[in-house]
Structures are given as C-alpha cells and as structure tokens.
Design a protein around this motif. Structure first.
Motif, PDB file in Angstrom:
ATOM      1  N   ILE A 296     -66.763   0.690  30.197  1.00 25.53           N
ATOM      2  CA  ILE A 296     -65.954   1.166  29.074  1.00 25.53           C
ATOM      3  C   ILE A 296     -64.766   1.945  29.596  1.00 25.53           C
ATOM      4  O   ILE A 296     -64.915   2.870  30.385  1.00 25.53           O
ATOM      5  CB  ILE A 296     -66.810   2.000  28.088  1.00 25.53           C
ATOM      6  N   GLN A 297     -63.571   1.509  29.215  1.00 25.33           N
ATOM      7  CA  GLN A 297     -62.361   2.163  29.695  1.00 25.33           C
ATOM      8  C   GLN A 297     -61.322   2.274  28.596  1.00 25.33           C
ATOM      9  O   GLN A 297     -61.205   1.378  27.761  1.00 25.33           O
ATOM     10  CB  GLN A 297     -61.788   1.382  30.884  1.00 25.33           C
ATOM     11  N   ASN A 298     -60.588   3.377  28.645  1.00 20.99           N
ATOM     12  CA  ASN A 298     -59.483   3.593  27.730  1.00 20.99           C
ATOM     13  C   ASN A 298     -59.880   3.317  26.280  1.00 20.99           C
ATOM     14  O   ASN A 298     -59.227   2.566  25.567  1.00 20.99           O
ATOM     15  CB  ASN A 298     -58.311   2.695  28.140  1.00 20.99           C
ATOM     16  N   THR A 299     -60.950   3.955  25.861  1.00 26.48           N
ATOM     17  CA  THR A 299     -61.546   3.630  24.570  1.00 26.48           C
ATOM     18  C   THR A 299     -62.028   4.897  23.877  1.00 26.48           C
ATOM     19  O   THR A 299     -62.439   5.851  24.522  1.00 26.48           O
ATOM     20  CB  THR A 299     -62.723   2.654  24.796  1.00 26.48           C
ATOM     21  N   LEU A 300     -61.963   4.884  22.547  1.00 28.96           N
ATOM     22  CA  LEU A 300     -62.584   5.931  21.738  1.00 28.96           C
ATOM     23  C   LEU A 300     -63.880   5.388  21.186  1.00 28.96           C
ATOM     24  O   LEU A 300     -63.927   4.272  20.660  1.00 28.96           O
ATOM     25  CB  LEU A 300     -61.694   6.302  20.551  1.00 28.96           C
TER      26      LEU A 300
END
Lengths: 387, 372
Positions: A296-300
């Motif tokens: 999971i990257q660059n995620t809310l």
C-alpha cells in the motif's frame, strides 16, 4: 412540544439545502442524496457544512431533505456525532410536510426555506445562514457573519476566485470595486467575472422573510435562490455583498470533480486548514490490516479495511477488502467494497458495497484528455462489466 | 432484569511497568480499543444496560475513556452506567473499621435497585461474549452461580492471575484454584464472569470491604462450593487475559492473526464499541512498506512496518523500520530509526537513526511521553 417550548433566541441559525439529487453524479446518487455521498475515506459530504457550522459556533441547523433521504436521515440521527444533540437548537431534519391548505414538495431552494418559516421564526434569529450541502471546504462562518454585520449588508454571499475558463460552470457574481454585487449570473456562457458563489449565503432574516413570501405568491417564479430571490433583492437595491474566501473549496457535483477532490486529499489531508477536524459518524470498526502479501502506497485508508493485494494512489473507505493479487490504482473506493482476487481497478469510483469479481478489470488508465473516471454504482457487482 | 457489576484486580507488575498510572482495564488493545471496551460491549450486546463499575486506583484515564458511556448507549435516563470510585476517607480508615469502600457502596446500590440477577465480571478480560445463553442456562439450571470459563492452556507468564475450575460430569464446579501454567495442560480457565441470583450475590458480598475478581473467586466463592450449586458454562471464542507486559504484548500480537481477529470482532454480528475520535484516515507515503500489521486511523506511515500493532496518530518517517512492535497513540519514529520487539507507550519519540532492540520473550517497554 408547545410553541412556547420552542422559543429561544439564536442570533444566527443555519439552513442546509440537502434535498437535491445531484444528477451530475449519475448513478452514484440513484439510491442516496448527494450530501450523503462518501468522501475522503471517513466522511460524507454533509459532514463538511455540519462541521463548519459547529466549529463556527452555529448550533442550530435545519437540514432540508427530500430526494432519497433514508440514509441521510439515519446518518444525521440526533446529530450526536457533531455535538448537535442539544436541548435547545441542535440539528433538525426538515422533510417536506403537509399542512392545512397545502401538500407540497419543495419546489426549489427558496421554497424549501419558505416552507420552514415557522421553524426559523421559533428561534427568532437575526441572521439566516443558507448553505448548499454539496461542497467540500473548511470555513469559519463566524468571520463571514462579522463581515456581514460590519458592512451592514442585507445579504452576503461567499465567493471564491475560479479560473476564468471554468467560470461558466458556476454562479458568477459581478461586483463593483467595493465588492457590492451588481449582478448575479447562473452559469453564464460568457462570464464577465471569475467570482464564483460558494453556495454560502447570510441573510438578514427579516429581509429574506419578506422576499420569500413575495416569491411564494409569484406563480411564475421557480422558487430558486439564484434565479429568483437574489435577482429580486438586487432589483430592489438591497445591500448585497461578496465575501471573498481563499481557502480550499471544491464543488464535488460531478464524477470527475468528486474523484479529483478525493485525490487532492493525498496531497494535503487537511485541505489547508489543519486545526479544523471534520466530525463524522464512523462505524467503529477495528483498525485496518495489511497482510504479508499486501502492498500500500500513497493512499488514504481507514478502519475495517483488509489489504491482501496492491493499492496505489487511492482513497479507501471503511470495510474495503482487497484480495490477494488484486490491484487498485488511482481510484476512490467507497465503504464495504470487495475487490476479489486478481481483479484490477484503475481510475474508477466504486460506490458502496460494490463487488468486483475475480480477475475482472474495472476502468482504464487515466489519459490527459480522456473522459472521467469509470463509475460503478452502489451495490453493483462487476461480474459482467469488463474494462 | 440483570444488573452488571465489574471488579478489577490490582496488577502490581503491570501498573509499575506496562501501564504506568493507568488501571489495567484502560490498557490499549488491537490499536484502538481499551480492555474495558470488551466488558462494556458484551454487557450491552447482551441486553444488560444497568452497569456498575467498582474502581480502585489510577482510574482517571478509564473514566476519561468511558465518559458518560455514550458510545455504549449507556448514557440514559433509566439504567446506564454508575462508577463507584474510592473516597479519600476510604484510604484513611484502618483495616478494621473500613466500612464503606467502593465495593460496599456498589453492593448497597445493587441491593436497592430492581433486578433479580447480577452478572459479576472482571473489567479487563478480552472476549466477544454473549451472556444471554449463559443467563438462560443459569435460570433453567436452578443453580446458585453460573461461572463462565474457557478451556485453554495457561501460559507460564499468566500464572498467579489465572483461576481454574474443577468441573464434574454434571457440570458442577467442585474446586477453584490458581491455574498451574503447566505445559500442555488444558484447564477450565475462569473468564472472571459469574451470573448469580441477587440474593446469592448479597449473601456473598454483603460484608466484603474490598474485593477484586481474584479474591472473589478464590476466597469468597471457593469456600462456599460445598453448599452453593456453582455450575460452569463453557465459552468457545477467542479470549485474552492480560496481566503483565509479556501478556499485553503477546495478546496484542495475536491480533495479527486474521482468524483470531475475526473471532473477536466479527463474532455473531456483535460489535465491540469504543470511544470514537474522528481521527483523519491513515495516510501511507510513496515509499511505505507494510507487512502483516494492524494500523489504526490518524497515522502517517512513510517507512517500513512489519508484524506490528500501530495505534492512533502514530508517525513513522521515511527510512524508519518498525518490526514486532506495539506503538501506542502519538508515537513518533524519526527517519532511519529501527525498532524491534518494543512497546512504546503513548507520545513516545524515537529520534533519528536510533536502534532499539528487545526480544520476543522480553519486549522492551518505553513509558509515555519519553524522548529517546
């Protein structure tokens, strides 16, 4: 409740226009009203005006509902999640109702407020704050009210400067050098100005009350604030002023703008206003879980999610499950969506409770001049809809 | 009508070490919960909404967490939640003339309110338990006391806090003793939950000055086994009884097991309620790397997190590596710091490039607001 129980003076109360469908959001608002649409992982759009009211010291809010109100009603409840469950004031849900001599739906924004004159009168307010409930922004209305009082206006309209090329999508205020409004144009083809109305109005209640009654008596009126009330007030020379706002404000009325506003959160979660926590009704699920196979990257992301697959540059609401091998990119995933094994979701908005079947592809890469995001409606199952 | 009453035990090891200035039931679990959430949710989910909590010491953060009990629908006109805290005068009384400690006041209150049955529970046991079948079984059996237990092996580090029952073929409890903690021995371990007629409760507790759950089981109930009909009711779901830093760590880590997590949080559709703070969603950065971890809301994770439990509003900066840790609220792990087998209590700050290392059998505990 006897009438005397309701008489409490409030300087300013707010009326939220939450009855519209928001048809530009397409099937996303088939089953729910636009203000109830999910935003930013933990919120619904109505959280923004409700929080703004509470944080601005306005503790009496009437929410006028009409279109698909069930979710909205249960979401607002007694207002406890916004500290609006008060003995005096608080939140009141105001659906259209019958009374002697009339059984009418809200025929327009002005008519919705007019049908609730008794509700407003009970609080004997000096000022009425009228709010559209379909924008994402953080704003201290008390500063606008101060401004309204200071200049002695009859009506103050919050405005934001938009790029000239976009101005024809908004209600545009043409003003004199002192920001006095001389003309109001709803979505002008050839805009003369770039001051867009934010859907935030403060009126002197005694003045507005008179115009609402006049408007109601006019059989040719469409009972709309922008189309009828404001032009009538201008024609009579009422003091109408623009109040410039320079924070973050986004109309989330289209699929593209809803997607973009969610993505904006990845760059600035606070929307430029850190000490203004948005209140909402969260479900109280356990914290989210990222599995050994998950990435999971660059995620809310928020509570109740379980990630066994790959998530990049996306916004995920509560209870979303991304199974092993599935890939989610550049997407807005609303509550309780399940993305099954080896499915791919790219540049899409998935409505609540959607299921994407194993190996299915939803959406395509975002191209600079391509169309809006792919939309899957609430509760749909993407069994047969390939990319 | 059932009345719920919770007791807590003093846990000297834990209070001095793992939970400084915080009663055990206020200790954190699974990223966003406090131990007491499970007791309160179980009660409410079972239709018990008249609940008293006997408090002893360090209960400030417990009360701050529970408030009026709004999150459990316990802020109500009839019933609801009542705290029984000690008075300053309680402490001044000598042992001999101590007459009105918090337990005494709670017993008086139970005597006064209507309700035929009392559910006496330990406020810090973690489980998702529906009392209703046990309450039905109690009424139908005609027993005086129904004791809820779970069949499991007690780890050596829980010895001294766990209580085991001897149960005969008819389901009657014939003996109550400290659990042995012997390897490979499955015992009937008490969940610190007893259902009894109010009359029996008043008989047993009427003259008690001060009483935790351990004392109730071993010193009050055990000597009465010859005359009371005390039966056992087996619970089969996930349970955790925390009594020390090691057990706190071990049980938090168990929540990385999806099966156990589901058993605890999604059992029979019963939700575990807790106070909600409306933290922002958690944000993962472009170089975040996460494996097998549970992470609460409000965090900003830019580094690496493996096999860990991360509570609310934690910051993990780029290059930081957090492995096998429990990080409580507001912990900050600066760039390139490395943590392994650690518990960092709330507000801890780990400076850039620090290396901190505990071990699987001895996780190192860092107290609240500590700057390292």
């Amino acid at each position: 409740m006897s009438k005397s129980d309701m008489y409490y003076g409030k300087e300013c109360i707010a009326m939220l226009l939450a009855g519209g469908r928001g048809s530009r959001l397409g099937s996303l608002t088939e089953a729910i009203a636009k203000p109830a649409v999910t935003f930013g992982g933990k919120y619904r759009i109505i959280d923004f005006p409700l929080t703004n009211c509470v944080r601005s010291g306005i503790d009496t809010v009437g929410v006028m509902t009409q279109y698909q109100p069930l979710l909205l009603h249960s979401y607002i409840g007694r207002g406890q999640d916004w500290d609006l469950d008060l003995l005096v004031g608080g939140v009141s849900i105001l659906p259209p109702h019958s009374k002697p001599g009339s059984t009418a739906w809200y025929s327009g924004t002005a008519n919705a407020v007019y049908q609730n004159v008794d509700f407003i009168d009970a609080y004997q307010p000096e000022y009425l704050l009228v709010l559209a409930a379909d924008h994402v922004y953080k704003m201290d209305y008390s500063k606008m009210l101060d401004h309204h009082k200071q200049i002695g206006a009859d009506c103050t309209i919050a405005v934001i400067e938009v790029p000239m090329k976009d101005a024809s999508r908004f209600g545009i205020l043409n003003t004199d050098p002192h920001d006095r409004v001389v003309e109001f144009e709803e979505k002008p083809e050839v805009p003369k100005n770039n001051l867009a109305s934010m859907g935030v109005y403060i009126f002197n209640w005694n003045v507005l009350r008179k115009y609402l009654a006049q408007d109601d008596a006019d059989p040719n009126s469409e009972n709309d604030f922008g189309g009828d009330i404001l032009p009538n007030m201008l024609a009579d020379g009422c003091g109408m002023f623009a109040y410039r706002f320079d924070g973050y404000w986004k109309d989330v009325g289209t699929e593209e703008s809803l997607w973009q506003a969610n993505m904006d959160l990845l760059d600035d979660m606070h929307l430029g206003f850190e000490n203004w926590q948005i209140l909402s009704k969260s479900g109280g699920q356990p914290p989210h879980y990222i599995a050994p196979t998950g990435s999971i990257q660059n995620t809310l992301i928020t509570e109740g999610c379980e990630i066994y697959g790959t998530v990049e540059h996306s916004v995920l609401s509560a209870g979303v499950v991304v199974e092993e091998g599935a890939v989610v990119k550049n997407s807005v995933i609303m509550g309780n969506v399940r993305i099954r094994k080896n499915a791919t979701v790219e540049y899409a908005i998935l409505g609540e409770n959607t299921v994407v079947a194993t190996g299915q592809t939803v959406g395509t890469e975002r191209s600079p001049n391509g169309g809006g995001p792919t939309l899957l409606v609430h509760g749909a199952t993407a069994e047969s809809k390939g990319g | 009508m059932y009345i719920g009453l919770s007791l807590s035990d003093p846990h000297p090891d834990f209070v001095s070490d793992g939970s400084t200035k915080r009663t055990l039931s206020a200790a954190q679990f699974a990223g966003r919960y406090r131990l007491v959430d499970f007791m309160l949710s179980n009660m409410v989910n079972s239709g018990i909404n008249h609940i008293g909590m006997v408090l002893n010491s360090h209960y400030q953060s417990l009360i701050a967490h529970i408030g009026m009990g709004k999150e459990w629908d316990l802020a109500r006109k009839s019933g609801g939640l009542t705290f029984f805290p000690p008075y300053l005068s309680d402490a001044r009384q000598s042992v001999n003339n101590e007459i009105d400690g918090p337990l005494h006041r709670a017993v008086q209150a139970v005597a006064k309110i209507s309700g035929e049955y009392v559910v006496l529970v330990d406020s810090s046991v973690v489980c998702n338990l529906d009392y209703r079948p046990a309450m039905d079984a109690h009424r139908l059996s005609g027993a005086d006391v129904m004791a809820i237990y779970v069949k499991k092996q007690v780890q050596p580090d829980s010895r001294g806090y766990a209580v085991a029952y001897d149960i005969d073929e008819d389901g009657r409890i014939t003996g109550i003793s400290g659990a042995s903690g012997a390897k490979d021995e499955v015992q009937n371990v008490s969940l610190g939950a007893y259902i009894m007629d109010k009359r029996v409760f008043l008989q047993l507790m009427g003259r008690e000055k001060n009483c935790g759950m351990l004392r109730f089981s071993k010193e009050i109930l055990a000597p009465q086994l010859w005359r009371l009909r005390v039966r056992g009711y087996e619970f089969r779901g996930y349970t955790a009884q925390i009594s020390s830093v090691e057990t706190f760590f071990r049980h938090n880590m168990e929540m990385l097991d999806t099966e156990k997590r589901n058993e605890l949080f999604h059992y029979g559709g019963r939700r575990i309620f807790t106070s909600r703070r409306d933290s922002l969603p958690t944000k993962y950065g472009k170089r975040a790397h996460i494996e097998n971890s549970i992470i609460a809301d409000g965090c900003q994770i830019e580094g690496t997190v493996i096999n860990s439990v991360i509570c609310r509003n934690v910051r993990i900066r780029p290059g930081a590596v957090v492995e096998n840790c429990v990080l409580k609220d507001r912990t900050v792990v600066e760039r390139h710091a490395k943590l392994n087998w650690m518990i960092v209590d709330r507000g801890g700050y780990i400076s850039e490039s620090r290396n901190m290392l505990g071990s699987d059998t001895y996780p190192v505990y860092i107290e609240p607001e500590r700057i390292i």
